[in-house]
Each structure stands twice: as structure tokens, then as C-alpha cells.
Design an enzyme around this catalytic site. Structure first.
Site, PDB file in Angstrom:
ATOM      1  N   ILE A   1       0.898  -1.158   0.000  1.00 32.76           N
ATOM      2  CA  ILE A   1       0.000   0.000   0.000  1.00 32.76           C
ATOM      3  C   ILE A   1       0.933   1.203   0.000  1.00 32.76           C
ATOM      4  O   ILE A   1       1.870   1.281   0.801  1.00 32.76           O
ATOM      5  CB  ILE A   1      -0.945  -0.026   1.231  1.00 32.76           C
ATOM      6  CG1 ILE A   1      -1.953   1.138   1.196  1.00 32.76           C
ATOM      7  CG2 ILE A   1      -0.198  -0.011   2.548  1.00 32.76           C
ATOM      8  CD1 ILE A   1      -3.034   1.054   2.289  1.00 32.76           C
ATOM      9  N   SER A   2       0.737   2.133  -0.943  1.00 33.34           N
ATOM     10  CA  SER A   2       1.633   3.299  -1.043  1.00 33.34           C
ATOM     11  C   SER A   2       1.560   4.150   0.220  1.00 33.34           C
ATOM     12  O   SER A   2       0.537   4.167   0.907  1.00 33.34           O
ATOM     13  CB  SER A   2       1.233   4.175  -2.239  1.00 33.34           C
ATOM     14  OG  SER A   2       1.497   3.509  -3.444  1.00 33.34           O
ATOM     15  N   GLN A   3       2.645   4.878   0.490  1.00 37.12           N
ATOM     16  CA  GLN A   3       2.586   5.776   1.655  1.00 37.12           C
ATOM     17  C   GLN A   3       1.566   6.878   1.371  1.00 37.12           C
ATOM     18  O   GLN A   3       1.366   7.275   0.214  1.00 37.12           O
ATOM     19  CB  GLN A   3       3.961   6.332   1.982  1.00 37.12           C
ATOM     20  CG  GLN A   3       4.502   7.359   1.026  1.00 37.12           C
ATOM     21  CD  GLN A   3       5.883   7.834   1.448  1.00 37.12           C
ATOM     22  OE1 GLN A   3       6.886   7.251   1.041  1.00 37.12           O
ATOM     23  NE2 GLN A   3       5.947   8.878   2.257  1.00 37.12           N
TER      24      GLN A   3
END
Length: 213
Positions: free
Chosen positions: A63-65
């Protein structure tokens, strides 16, 4: 897992920290405040969900930051009812942010395990993308084109021609381009043949894989 007042407080703090890092679009910050990121992660990560960090979500993906999600979303300049193609559904968090902004989201995921998981999770949370599909992101979704915007959430060695072709004139394509480190790239379609290109700093993404299904 539930969404509590404590979680809301952590989201407010996260949005404040993203503003300090340069996110200026209030609608994007509001979406970050509204979407319960911890529900998109394994329960073991719940206590860390509102740190500005990426986390593993299975199938070798992350999950992207939140900063990256907010940065890419801000570049799209989303308007209500915009038709947006998302390449790489992943956990569904970016999808949820776009839906919260009033976009009609068409999303595609090439990892079957993630596709199945996210297809169940989003409706359970009351988040309704217009269309979810399992397939090769390099090809986009030509049957649903053209799109107001396209967002790619994995690093690509170059910009796929199929995606450029599926963008409306005036539309915006946001894609991280490069091998080890990616340059966040914004393309704005000026006419049938011309695109205006902006390069907006280095990021790290998992790779966009082609023809793997």
C-alpha cells in the site's frame, strides 16, 4: 477492526503532516481524513496505519505511503464525476480516495489474490468503483475509454502507448517512470498527437508487470 475516534484523530494528524509536506489540495486532505486506512491493512499493522509509510499487502505488493497517494491524487486535479482509470487496484486505498472525491473509478489489478480480496472489501466499506477488473494494466481498459485521467500506482520502465491512447484531450496521466527509482511523470494531452510532459521528483514503487496473467 473498527473505525474509532482514536483512528479519526490519527487521520487528522496525518492530514496535517501531509499539508506540511506540501499537499495543498484541501479536497485531497479531506479524503485522507475520511478514509480509514487501517481497514486496508492486516490487523498486525493497525497501530502503524497512519504513519506516512508504505506497508506490505500480500502478493509482493505494498500500500503506497499516504504522501504518495495524496501527491498523485493532487496531480490529477479530480473533479466530481471525472472518469478515472486506475492501474493497480492493490489494497483499494487509492481507489477509495478517488471515490471520496466523487470520481467514477475504473480500476484494474493483475494479482488475482489482491483482486479477489479488494473486490470483497470495497463494497463492504460502502465504496463503489464504477468497474473493477482483473487483467494487464499495460493494456488499460480500451472498452471504457476515453478517460478524464489515468493514474498508475506501480513503476513502469516507460509510458505504455495504450494508456496514452485512452486519455481524453485535456486529460491527465500520472505515472511513476523508471527502473529502480521512478520519476513521477504527469502527461497532459493537448491534442490527438501532442502531450505536455512534467517530471515531478523521485519515488519508489513496486514494478508494473506486463503480460503476467
Amino acid at each position: 477492526m473498527k473505525d474509532t475516534a482514536k483512528h479519526q484523530g490519527l487521520r487528522n494528524k496525518l492530514a496535517a503532516s501531509l499539508r506540511e509536506k506540501g499537499i495543498t489540495d484541501e479536497r485531497v486532505l479531506d479524503a485522507i481524513r475520511r478514509i480509514p486506512r487501517h481497514l486496508f491493512l492486516e490487523s498486525s499493522f493497525e497501530d502503524y496505519a497512519y504513519q506516512d509509510k508504505p506497508f506490505p499487502i500480500g502478493a509482493g505488493q505494498t500500500i503506497s505511503q499516504p504522501y504518495t497517494v495524496a501527491f498523485q491524487t493532487q496531480l490529477l486535479e479530480v473533479k466530481k464525476d471525472d472518469k478515472i482509470l486506475e492501474i493497480g487496484t492493490g489494497s483499494g486505498y487509492q481507489t477509495a480516495v478517488l471515490v471520496a472525491l466523487g470520481a467514477k473509478v475504473y480500476t484494474i489489478e493483475r494479482q488475482n489474490e489482491l483482486f479477489k480480496k479488494t473486490s470483497l472489501l470495497l463494497p463492504k466499506m460502502g465504496i463503489k468503483p464504477k468497474h473493477m477488473s482483473f487483467g494487464d494494466g499495460y493494456k488499460g481498459l480500451p472498452n471504457y475509454a476515453p478517460f478524464d485521467s489515468i493514474i498508475v500506482t506501480a513503476g513502469a520502465p516507460d509510458i505504455p502507448n495504450a494508456l496514452m491512447a485512452q486519455l481524453k484531450i485535456g486529460g491527465r496521466l500520472v505515472i511513476p517512470v523508471g527502473e529502480d527509482v521512478q520519476v513521477m511523470t504527469l502527461l497532459i494531452r493537448k491534442n490527438e498527437k501532442q502531450f505536455e510532459k512534467h517530471e515531478l521528483g523521485n519515488f519508489r514503487f513496486v514494478p508494473l508487470l506486463e503480460n503476467k496473467n
